[in-house]
Design an enzyme around this catalytic site. Structure first.
Site, PDB file in Angstrom:
ATOM      1  N   GLY A 161       0.797  -1.222   0.000  1.00  0.00           N
ATOM      2  CA  GLY A 161       0.000   0.000   0.000  1.00  0.00           C
ATOM      3  C   GLY A 161       0.827   1.268   0.000  1.00  0.00           C
ATOM      4  O   GLY A 161       0.269   2.364   0.042  1.00  0.00           O
ATOM      5  N   CYS A 162       2.133   1.124  -0.037  1.00  0.00           N
ATOM      6  CA  CYS A 162       3.019   2.291  -0.085  1.00  0.00           C
ATOM      7  C   CYS A 162       3.537   2.458  -1.511  1.00  0.00           C
ATOM      8  O   CYS A 162       3.926   1.478  -2.145  1.00  0.00           O
ATOM      9  CB  CYS A 162       4.212   2.114   0.863  1.00  0.00           C
ATOM     10  SG  CYS A 162       3.759   2.079   2.600  1.00  0.00           S
ATOM     11  N   ALA A 163       3.529   3.686  -1.997  1.00  0.00           N
ATOM     12  CA  ALA A 163       4.061   3.955  -3.334  1.00  0.00           C
ATOM     13  C   ALA A 163       5.575   3.743  -3.343  1.00  0.00           C
ATOM     14  O   ALA A 163       6.133   3.211  -4.295  1.00  0.00           O
ATOM     15  CB  ALA A 163       3.714   5.364  -3.782  1.00  0.00           C
ATOM     16  N   SER A 164       6.232   4.161  -2.271  1.00  0.00           N
ATOM     17  CA  SER A 164       7.670   3.921  -2.116  1.00  0.00           C
ATOM     18  C   SER A 164       7.851   2.533  -1.517  1.00  0.00           C
ATOM     19  O   SER A 164       6.917   1.949  -0.984  1.00  0.00           O
ATOM     20  CB  SER A 164       8.283   4.941  -1.154  1.00  0.00           C
ATOM     21  OG  SER A 164       8.065   6.242  -1.608  1.00  0.00           O
TER      22      SER A 164
END
Length: 139
Positions: free
Chosen positions: A46-49
């Site tokens: 769920g994290c873009a990074s």
């Protein structure tokens, strides 16, 4: 450092640029993250990074205590990881579940200045930490 210390540190910073620089500095001060822990299992979904979190549980007099290690490939996100670890690492599972780290992010004015992707990633990190705390209580 606890939530009140963190809030006090941010209160003396006048501009958002100063606050972002401080977040990045906090990230630079994270302990080195073991290369062997950079696995899919430790990656926060769920994290873009890319964000990795590892929890270690130990018995404490008031219940299980969780200590966290974390890292990210993005400077600001690494700083957000550092803020979360400052707030939650070394606390009992019950304290973690009773703490609203997003309220602290609102108090220091960061939550409203994060991009939607970073806000979603922050929520994903919080949920991962809460999941680990619930798991520690269930054992």
């Amino acid at each position: 450092m606890d939530a009140e210390d963190l809030v006090a540190d941010f209160e003396v910073l006048d501009t958002w640029e100063d606050r972002y620089r401080y977040v990045i500095e906090l990230g630079r001060n994270l302990a080195p993250f073991p290369e062997a822990e950079r696995t899919e299992a430790n990656k926060v979904q769920g994290c873009a990074s890319q964000v990795w979190l590892v929890s270690h549980t130990e018995a404490g007099p008031d219940g299980p205590v969780l200590r966290f290690e974390g890292d990210s490939d993005a400077h600001i996100v690494r700083g957000l990881v550092a803020v979360l670890l400052t707030l939650l690492s070394g606390r009992t599972a019950r304290e973690i579940l009773d703490t609203d780290p997003l309220a602290v992010f609102r108090r220091i004015g960061l939550e409203g200045h994060l991009t939607p992707q970073r806000s979603n990633g922050l929520r994903s990190m919080v949920e991962r930490i809460r999941h680990d705390a619930r798991t520690a209580l269930a054992v």
